[in-house]
Design a protein around this motif. Structure first.
Motif, PDB file in Angstrom:
ATOM      1  N   MET A  95       0.824  -1.204   0.000  1.00  0.00           N
ATOM      2  CA  MET A  95       0.000   0.000   0.000  1.00  0.00           C
ATOM      3  C   MET A  95       0.858   1.254   0.000  1.00  0.00           C
ATOM      4  SD  MET A  95      -2.795   1.229   2.868  1.00  0.00           S
ATOM      5  CE  MET A  95      -1.536   1.656   4.108  1.00  0.00           C
ATOM      6  N   TRP A  96       1.860   1.317   0.886  1.00  0.00           N
ATOM      7  CA  TRP A  96       2.691   2.507   0.971  1.00  0.00           C
ATOM      8  C   TRP A  96       3.653   2.627  -0.208  1.00  0.00           C
ATOM      9  CZ3 TRP A  96       1.855   6.795   3.309  1.00  0.00           C
ATOM     10  CH2 TRP A  96       1.027   6.824   4.434  1.00  0.00           C
ATOM     11  N   GLY A 100       3.538   5.860  -2.519  1.00  0.00           N
ATOM     12  CA  GLY A 100       4.756   6.598  -2.812  1.00  0.00           C
ATOM     13  C   GLY A 100       4.963   6.805  -4.297  1.00  0.00           C
ATOM     14  N   ASP A 101       4.707   5.755  -5.078  1.00  0.00           N
ATOM     15  CA  ASP A 101       4.894   5.862  -6.524  1.00  0.00           C
ATOM     16  C   ASP A 101       3.891   6.817  -7.158  1.00  0.00           C
ATOM     17  OD1 ASP A 101       7.084   4.205  -6.548  1.00  0.00           O
ATOM     18  OD2 ASP A 101       5.972   2.409  -7.089  1.00  0.00           O
ATOM     19  N   PHE A 102       2.631   6.733  -6.735  1.00  0.00           N
ATOM     20  CA  PHE A 102       1.590   7.572  -7.340  1.00  0.00           C
ATOM     21  C   PHE A 102       1.656   9.021  -6.880  1.00  0.00           C
ATOM     22  CE2 PHE A 102      -1.067   3.493  -7.686  1.00  0.00           C
ATOM     23  CZ  PHE A 102      -0.662   3.285  -8.986  1.00  0.00           C
ATOM     24  N   ASN A 103       1.890   9.231  -5.582  1.00  0.00           N
ATOM     25  CA  ASN A 103       1.801  10.575  -5.019  1.00  0.00           C
ATOM     26  C   ASN A 103       3.127  11.316  -4.978  1.00  0.00           C
ATOM     27  OD1 ASN A 103      -1.120  10.755  -3.894  1.00  0.00           O
ATOM     28  ND2 ASN A 103      -0.399   8.769  -3.186  1.00  0.00           N
ATOM     29  N   ASN A 107       4.781  12.457  -9.348  1.00  0.00           N
ATOM     30  CA  ASN A 107       4.673  13.913  -9.382  1.00  0.00           C
ATOM     31  C   ASN A 107       6.034  14.600  -9.399  1.00  0.00           C
ATOM     32  OD1 ASN A 107       1.824  14.274  -9.472  1.00  0.00           O
ATOM     33  ND2 ASN A 107       1.695  13.688  -7.320  1.00  0.00           N
ATOM     34  N   VAL A 108       6.979  14.097  -8.609  1.00  0.00           N
ATOM     35  CA  VAL A 108       8.322  14.662  -8.639  1.00  0.00           C
ATOM     36  C   VAL A 108       8.952  14.429 -10.014  1.00  0.00           C
ATOM     37  CG1 VAL A 108      10.658  14.507  -7.699  1.00  0.00           C
ATOM     38  CG2 VAL A 108       8.702  14.467  -6.155  1.00  0.00           C
ATOM     39  N   GLY A 109       8.745  13.231 -10.561  1.00  0.00           N
ATOM     40  CA  GLY A 109       9.292  12.909 -11.876  1.00  0.00           C
ATOM     41  C   GLY A 109       8.739  13.795 -12.969  1.00  0.00           C
ATOM     42  N   ALA A 162       9.128   0.038   1.263  1.00  0.00           N
ATOM     43  CA  ALA A 162       8.288   1.227   1.081  1.00  0.00           C
ATOM     44  C   ALA A 162       9.025   2.477   1.545  1.00  0.00           C
ATOM     45  CB  ALA A 162       6.972   1.069   1.838  1.00  0.00           C
ATOM     46  N   ASP A 163       9.753   2.376   2.646  1.00  0.00           N
ATOM     47  CA  ASP A 163      10.552   3.505   3.122  1.00  0.00           C
ATOM     48  C   ASP A 163      11.651   3.862   2.128  1.00  0.00           C
ATOM     49  OD1 ASP A 163       9.574   4.029   6.005  1.00  0.00           O
ATOM     50  OD2 ASP A 163       9.922   1.868   6.008  1.00  0.00           O
ATOM     51  N   ILE A 164      12.279   2.841   1.579  1.00  0.00           N
ATOM     52  CA  ILE A 164      13.349   3.078   0.609  1.00  0.00           C
ATOM     53  C   ILE A 164      12.815   3.841  -0.596  1.00  0.00           C
ATOM     54  CG2 ILE A 164      14.923   1.960  -1.019  1.00  0.00           C
ATOM     55  CD1 ILE A 164      15.242  -0.311   1.036  1.00  0.00           C
ATOM     56  N   GLY A 165      11.712   3.374  -1.156  1.00  0.00           N
ATOM     57  CA  GLY A 165      11.149   4.034  -2.335  1.00  0.00           C
ATOM     58  C   GLY A 165      10.714   5.457  -2.049  1.00  0.00           C
TER      59      GLY A 165
END
Length: 203
Positions: A95-96, A100-103, A107-109, A162-165
């Motif tokens: 979930m996280w 992280g990937d979507f939010n 967006n940063v990318g 999840a923390d790493i990503g």
């Protein structure tokens, strides 16, 4: 076995950090995406999407996408477990990771691609879209800060992939001046500083 990568890219860093947490040594091959080396025909045979990183196995086959590469090594080297230790934890890690990937990462990318001009020689850029994407990433800072007020890591007291990503996505925001203000997001900054103090963060 080797990994084709552009070390400055956040998805390459997340694989490096993951492998460092596992204690896995790896051969890395530099692919200069700034010069478009990833667009060459021989590279596209490894990944038709022409992205980094790509893992090349000893049998000559390839695995693209950072999370897929991490999952491969999680199966091959299950200790320490970074994708969760039981059914609930695995679901929360997933979930996280997706949040992280979507939010954050997306967006940063998009902010980076559409406002810096790094890829302007090979894609049509929309600066307004990039700026809006950056604003969405910053809006997510509040969600993370609130969650981390009562959690050491994204999944309670369990450090995971999840923390790493999320860390790699957040740190990449520096390239487009998207940085959490310690006064406004103290819990997020505490989490980021703790993770960046891990030896794997500088792998």
């Amino acid at each position: 076995m080797k990994i084709y990568e552009f070390a400055q890219a956040p998805n390459c860093r997340r694989v490096r950090m993951f492998l460092a947490e596992k204690g896995i040594k790896m051969e890395y091959v530099h692919v200069d995406i700034g010069k478009g080396e990833n667009l060459a025909e021989d590279y596209r045979r490894r990944d038709p999407n022409a992205k980094v990183p790509v893992l090349e196995l000893d049998d000559g086959s390839h695995i693209a996408e950072s999370v897929a590469i991490q999952r491969y090594f999680e199966e091959m080297h299950p200790e320490p477990p970074l994708f969760g230790r039981d059914a609930k934890e695995k679901a929360l890690v997933e979930m996280w990771t997706r949040r992280g990937d979507f939010n954050m990462m997306f967006n940063v990318g998009m902010c980076f691609q559409h406002t810096t001009g790094f890829f302007s020689d090979r894609m049509r850029v929309f600066p307004e879209f990039g700026e809006e994407s950056g604003k969405k990433a910053v809006q997510f800072f509040s969600v993370l800060d609130q969650h981390l007020e009562e959690n050491r890591y994204l999944v309670g007291d369990y450090f995971s992939v999840a923390d790493i990503g999320m860390l790699c996505s957040l740190d990449f925001g520096k390239a487009v001046k998207l940085r959490p203000d310690p006064a406004q997001y103290p819990n997020l900054v505490r989490w980021r500083e703790e993770l960046n103090a891990r030896p794997s963060a500088s792998a």
